[in-house]
Design a protein around this motif. Structure first.
Motif, short mmCIF file in Angstrom:
data_model
loop_
_atom_site.label_atom_id
_atom_site.label_comp_id
_atom_site.label_asym_id
_atom_site.label_seq_id
_atom_site.Cartn_x
_atom_site.Cartn_y
_atom_site.Cartn_z
N UNK A 38 11.33 -13.15 -34.33
CA UNK A 38 12.72 -13.44 -34.01
C UNK A 38 13.65 -12.87 -35.07
N UNK A 39 13.29 -13.02 -36.34
CA UNK A 39 14.13 -12.51 -37.43
C UNK A 39 14.31 -11.01 -37.37
N UNK A 40 13.23 -10.29 -37.12
CA UNK A 40 13.32 -8.83 -37.01
C UNK A 40 14.17 -8.44 -35.81
N UNK A 41 13.95 -9.10 -34.69
CA UNK A 41 14.74 -8.79 -33.49
C UNK A 41 16.22 -9.09 -33.71
N UNK A 42 16.51 -10.21 -34.37
CA UNK A 42 17.89 -10.59 -34.63
C UNK A 42 18.57 -9.57 -35.54
N UNK A 43 17.92 -9.20 -36.63
CA UNK A 43 18.52 -8.24 -37.55
C UNK A 43 18.69 -6.87 -36.90
N UNK A 44 17.80 -6.50 -36.02
CA UNK A 44 17.94 -5.23 -35.30
C UNK A 44 19.12 -5.29 -34.35
N UNK A 50 23.96 3.05 -36.60
CA UNK A 50 24.00 4.24 -37.43
C UNK A 50 23.62 5.44 -36.58
N UNK A 51 24.18 6.58 -36.87
CA UNK A 51 23.83 7.77 -36.09
C UNK A 51 22.38 8.16 -36.32
#
Length: 66
Positions: A38-44, A50-51
């Motif tokens: 969940x943390x990785x998905x949230x931060x993503x 960014x380009x």
């Protein structure tokens, strides 16, 4: 009124659950993995966009030449 305050809260909490240790370890592992995913998905999801590819390389070169 006397209040019991254990020194090792995690140990006291795990001893209070009436299941075998192996089941408890499995549940703890799954809960930890779920929180990490969940943390990785949230931060993503909330990260600034960014380009990608050549655009990011050119943007970096332009900012250095100024």
């Amino acid at each position: 009124m006397t209040r019991y305050r254990p020194r090792r809260l995690l140990l006291a909490g795990t001893l209070a659950v009436p299941v075998p240790a192996g089941v408890l370890y499995g549940v703890m592992f799954l809960a930890g993995a779920t929180v990490e995913i969940f943390g990785v998905s949230w931060m993503t999801a909330v990260s600034p966009r960014t380009p990608t590819g050549d655009q990011s390389v050119r943007a970096g070169q332009e900012s250095q030449s100024e």
